[in-house]
Enzyme design. Structure first.
Site, PDB file in Angstrom:
ATOM      1  N   ASP A   1       0.781  -1.160   0.051  1.00 46.09           N
ATOM      2  CA  ASP A   1      -0.166   0.001   0.040  1.00 46.09           C
ATOM      3  C   ASP A   1       0.753   1.274   0.058  1.00 46.09           C
ATOM      4  OD1 ASP A   1      -2.484  -1.044  -0.163  1.00 46.09           O
ATOM      5  OD2 ASP A   1      -2.792  -0.927   2.059  1.00 46.09           O
TER       6      ASP A   1
ATOM      7  N   ASP B   1       0.509   6.164   1.537  1.00 48.29           N
ATOM      8  CA  ASP B   1      -0.500   5.691   2.422  1.00 48.29           C
ATOM      9  C   ASP B   1      -0.505   5.925   3.754  1.00 48.29           C
ATOM     10  OD1 ASP B   1      -3.147   4.441   2.636  1.00 48.29           O
ATOM     11  OD2 ASP B   1      -2.522   2.625   3.028  1.00 48.29           O
TER      12      ASP B   1
ATOM     13  N   ASP C   1       0.092   1.722   9.659  1.00 45.90           N
ATOM     14  CA  ASP C   1      -1.292   0.966   9.696  1.00 45.90           C
ATOM     15  C   ASP C   1      -1.275  -0.419  10.210  1.00 45.90           C
ATOM     16  OD1 ASP C   1      -2.171   3.118   7.778  1.00 45.90           O
ATOM     17  OD2 ASP C   1      -2.841   1.775   6.055  1.00 45.90           O
TER      18      ASP C   1
ATOM     19  N   ARG D   1      -6.217  11.481  11.304  1.00 45.93           N
ATOM     20  CA  ARG D   1      -6.015  10.110  11.811  1.00 45.93           C
ATOM     21  C   ARG D   1      -4.514  10.018  12.628  1.00 45.93           C
ATOM     22  NH1 ARG D   1      -6.932   5.990   6.605  1.00 45.93           N
ATOM     23  NH2 ARG D   1      -8.852   6.648   6.107  1.00 45.93           N
TER      24      ARG D   1
END
Ligand SMILES: *[C@@H]1O[C@H](CO)[C@@H](O)[C@H](O)[C@H]1NC(C)=O
Ligand SMILES: *[C@@H]1O[C@H](CO)[C@@H](O)[C@H](O)[C@H]1NC(C)=O
Ligand SMILES: *[C@@H]1O[C@H](CO)[C@@H](O)[C@H](O)[C@H]1NC(C)=O
Ligand SMILES: *[C@@H]1O[C@H](CO)[C@@H](O)[C@H](O)[C@H]1NC(C)=O
Length: 399
Positions: A193, A217, A221, A273
């Protein structure tokens, strides 16, 4: 041979992901873990204040750093770091029980299946525990992402290690990993990603004192049933999707996810985020937030968020003062999600929208002895990012 080996792998991963966890990280009592974190912050800050006398600022009050940095011989005792973790990822000991592995070249072989001894890739893919260190300053521009197998520590202390301008780090179905002291930036999408660190069904993972920015990205994550993670002391800057914790709103396996986000500096140019959470339990403690662009902490799917002693400085933009965000969810639904702010500090109009139950059994408030926990943030995050430890000298700060 399939011309698309990667897509075949992805399908296989989805199949595997639907099986029960084969690693041991089980759900912990969040109250106990949170109380333990708060006790060690209390402990170390008190101790640091008591002994703040000498010319060298060895004790800073940061419970992770104070655990190993006061040892002038840190290079001889590198593995001490493994005993210094905190929060849900504290059980990560990485390669502590293995040998040291010295990376002596930043070359990456074209044949990624058969990397040569001495490369970072070779060390990371061994099945045994290894404590990976670097011979000198090195920059890695990879053609292919680096997959980290279980029981590894990547220890960048004493040298400058950059991983940038290509695909970066991936943890898949792996357990017990420490990543410390790396510069990770400009990560590119290529087969994977484009995350700085992608954690796909990983557990007992500790990401400490790294510099991370500007990837295609997420910077970090964690998805697909990953859990037992601590993200601490990192310096994040110039990025949109900073930290994603939870795959999507339908992926209920992430209910077991438990993550501690502590002592990080969320610096300039971050949009959103920090982190964005789903399902699990998230303890966000003593972080420094500088002017996000959209929001700081977001979540959905009933995530529990326990925000304590953070310093939130809102951006000037009038519509983005709110710390929190619950994307695409009506209030009738999110009012039941447990999101609590305690001891946080708000500047420039920042505000946190709480919801749900405030019962202490969810949040472990009982410990909260310090009235103004957030006053510590400046000190605790002062050296967020890669520490400037030099080979052959103590790794503490001269006042
Ligand atoms: C707090 O400090 C005391 C004395 O230094 C030590 O025995 C104790 O283990 C510490 N507790 C925590 C949670 O770090
Ligand atoms: C690098 O390390 C490997 C094994 O650890 C060794 O075989 C190789 O000769 C070393 N290369 C250099 C340039 O030192
Ligand atoms: C390693 O990198 C650091 C920081 O970029 C620099 O200060 C240092 O001089 C470099 N060391 C060597 C041996 O090049
Ligand atoms: C989740 O499931 C709902 C209904 O089952 C569906 O409408 C929605 O598109 C799904 N969302 C995702 C992100 O897969």
């Amino acid at each position: 041979m399939s011309p698309y080996p990667e897509s075949r792998n992805v399908i296989l991963l989805f199949v595997l992901a639907s099986l029960p966890l084969f690693f041991s990280a089980h759900v912990e009592d969040p109250e106990a873990v949170v109380a333990d974190v708060m006790r060690s912050i209390e402990n170390t800050t008190t101790e640091a204040q008591r002994r703040q006398l000498s010319e060298y600022h060895c004790l800073t009050g940061n419970p992770i750093d104070d655990c190993w940095r006061c040892d002038p011989n840190w290079m001889k005792n590198r593995k001490r770091l493994a005993d210094c973790g905190l929060g849900f990822g504290r059980k990560a000991i990485g390669g502590r029980n293995g040998e040291f592995y010295l990376v002596n070249t930043s070359r990456d072989d074209d044949d990624y299946r058969n990397p040569r001894p001495g490369t970072l890739r070779y060390g990371l893919r061994q099945k045994k525990p290894l404590w990976i260190i670097f011979k000198r300053n090195m920059s890695f521009k990879l053609k292919r992402h680096l997959v980290i197998e279980s029981d590894k520590t990547i220890d960048g202390r004493g040298v400058t290690v950059r991983i940038s301008d290509g695909p970066c780090l991936v943890i898949r179905f792996a357990n017990n990993i420490i990543i410390h002291g790396l510069h990770i930036y400009n990560c590119k999408k290529r087969l994977v990603d484009g995350d700085g660190i992608q954690i796909f069904r990983g557990s007992n993972i500790w990401v400490d004192h790294n510099y991370m920015s500007n990837c295609e990205d997420g910077l970090i994550d964690a998805v697909f049933g990953s859990t037992a993670i601590t993200i601490s002391n990192n310096y994040f800057t110039h990025h949109d999707h900073t930290i994603l914790l939870g795959h999507n709103d339908n992926f209920t396996m992430d209910k077991k996810m438990q993550v501690t986000v502590a002592f990080n500096h969320f610096g300039k140019g971050l949009i959103q985020r920090m982190p964005r959470c789903r399902f699990g339990y998230f303890h966000v403690v003593n972080n420094d937030y500088t002017r996000w662009e959209m929001y700081a902490i977001g979540g959905s799917a009933g995530a529990t968020i326990n925000s304590q002693g953070n310093k939130f400085v809102a951006p000037n933009h009038i519509f983005h003062k709110q710390v929190t965000m619950r994307p695409n969810t009506p209030k009738s639904v999110w009012k039941h999600w447990n999101w609590l702010s305690s001891g946080d500090e708000f500047h420039n109009g920042a505000y946190f929208v709480e919801s749900g139950s405030k019962s202490s059994s969810i949040y472990a408030k009982a410990w909260s002895l310090k009235p103004k926990l957030s006053s510590l943030v400046g000190r605790l995050t002062k050296e967020a990012g890669v520490l400037k430890c030099q080979k052959g000298s103590p790794c503490w700060v001269r006042l």
